[in-house]
Design an enzyme around this catalytic site. Structure first.
Site, short mmCIF file in Angstrom:
data_model
loop_
_atom_site.label_atom_id
_atom_site.label_comp_id
_atom_site.label_asym_id
_atom_site.label_seq_id
_atom_site.Cartn_x
_atom_site.Cartn_y
_atom_site.Cartn_z
N CYS A 64 0.83 -1.21 0.00
CA CYS A 64 0.00 0.00 0.00
C CYS A 64 0.86 1.26 0.00
CB CYS A 64 -0.90 -0.03 1.23
SG CYS A 64 -1.85 1.49 1.43
N CYS B 2 -0.33 4.05 2.34
CA CYS B 2 -0.04 3.81 3.76
C CYS B 2 1.44 4.00 4.07
CB CYS B 2 -0.41 2.38 4.17
SG CYS B 2 -1.94 1.79 3.50
N ASP B 3 2.32 3.50 3.21
CA ASP B 3 3.74 3.39 3.58
C ASP B 3 4.68 4.25 2.74
OD1 ASP B 3 2.99 1.47 5.44
OD2 ASP B 3 3.17 -0.16 3.99
#
Ligand code: NAP
Length: 312
Positions: free
Chosen positions: A136, A139-140
């Site tokens: 993701c 997200c990261d």
């Protein structure tokens, strides 16, 4: 453990398909519960921009649409039950659900459990997940500011992840097994225009290297099997989705990949169960089609329970 009374409908999953089913169920006057064991919004929470949903301004963030879904539910006095359904059976023409906390019984069920990321299943992937391997970018991606990363895959998700990362990382390799991307034309155009995205066609990942953190990939040329290392700090795997349907194997007809088979009214092989969104076999996996399927599933359940469509 208490035994709840029989309601008309249970919906499992509160992504966009499940929430849409809940909105239609509520407005149809059905008595129902909606279960979500994780965060409301499902895969929406992992999406950067929503650019292709009619009526929603391009650039709307995934989490913003998910917050809007939450407001939809609270506006209709629908409170999702935050429990994971662990088992399901059909007995005496009723659906029996069991969570860690309770047993529930319903007349019908809509499955909207969505899907999760598909894994490469190569050495190093599991051990280095969270240490440079991610599924993701939204997200990261932040952790790879100014660094070199690779995105694996050639579909819409891979293209969107590569574009997102190109604004964060210094260099993005897009590694795809064929010599042509599967992603939509407008995404491909943006990819080709980005100076810091380099596409490596015709290669697959053979191994993710690193001890405490990812430091390189070993790529294999699919034509001649030649191996080459690629030094980087992060790898984002975007090779498709796996349906979250293990609970229903043996109970419902699934295809070879585990997607639930339904008819045009979204009824499964059980006369008491419908399915919508990414958990079911469908040709166009889009947010807008998942939302519309939630509505269709609810209206189909209404017809099953009341004998006619709500507009009849
Ligand atoms: P996808 O469309 O199934 O694409 C998966 C990609 O990964 C393909 O390019 C595939 O290669 C590659 N792949 C699969 N297994 C692989 C393996 N073991 N090793 C290397 N490469 C592998 O998946 P997705 O991009 O996650 O999208 C899922 C669905 O959501 C699609 O229906 C997509 O259209 C939809 N979606 C839409 C949007 C949008 O409209 N903006 C955004 C995201 C997702 P091949 O091409 O060779 O098969």
């Amino acid at each position: 453990m208490s035994q709840a009374r029989v309601k008309e409908l249970a919906i499992i999953g509160a992504g966009i398909a499940g929430v849409s089913a809940a909105i239609y169920a509520k407005r149809s006057g059905l008595e129902f519960d909606i279960f979500e064991s994780k965060a409301l919004g499902g895969q929406l929470l992992l999406m950067e921009n929503i650019d292709n949903y009619a009526g929603i301004p391009a650039g709307t963030k995934g989490f913003e649409l998910s917050e809007a879904l939450s407001r939809n539910l609270s506006g209709l006095d629908i409170e999702p039950i935050n429990q994971e359904i662990l088992s399901i059976k059909i007995d005496k023409d009723l659906i029996w659900l069991k969570s860690q906390e309770n047993n529930y019984t319903y007349k019908t069920l809509i499955i909207a459990t969505g899907a999760t990321f598909r894994r490469l299943d190569v050495p190093g992937e599991s051990q280095l997940t969270g240490k440079g391997v991610s599924y993701c970018a939204v997200c990261d991606g932040f952790f790879f500011k100014g660094k070199t990363v690779a995105v694996i895959g050639g579909g819409n998700t891979a293209a969107e992840e590569a574009l997102y990362l190109s604004d964060v990382a210094e260099k993005v390799f897009l590694v795809h097994r064929r010599d042509q991307l599967r992603a939509l034309g407008y995404l491909q155009k943006e990819i080709f225009a980005k100076k810091n995205i380099e596409i490596i066609f015709g290669h697959v990942v053979e191994k993710v290297n690193g001890t405490t953190k990812v430091d390189s990939l070993i790529l294999s040329n699919i034509k001649n099997g030649e191996k080459k290392p690629l030094s980087l700090q992060g790898v984002f795997i975007a090779i498709g989705i796996t349906p979250a349907t293990s609970l229903f194997s043996g109970l419902l007809d699934l295809d070879d990949s585990g997607f639930i088979l339904t008819d045009e009214f979204l009824q499964t092989s059980s006369p008491l169960i419908w399915a919508c969104g990414d958990c079911r076999k469908r040709p166009l996996k889009q947010l807008i089609t998942a939302a519309s399927e939630g509505a269709i599933a609810s209206l189909s359940v209404y017809k099953h329970l009341r004998g006619h469509y709500i507009s009849a």
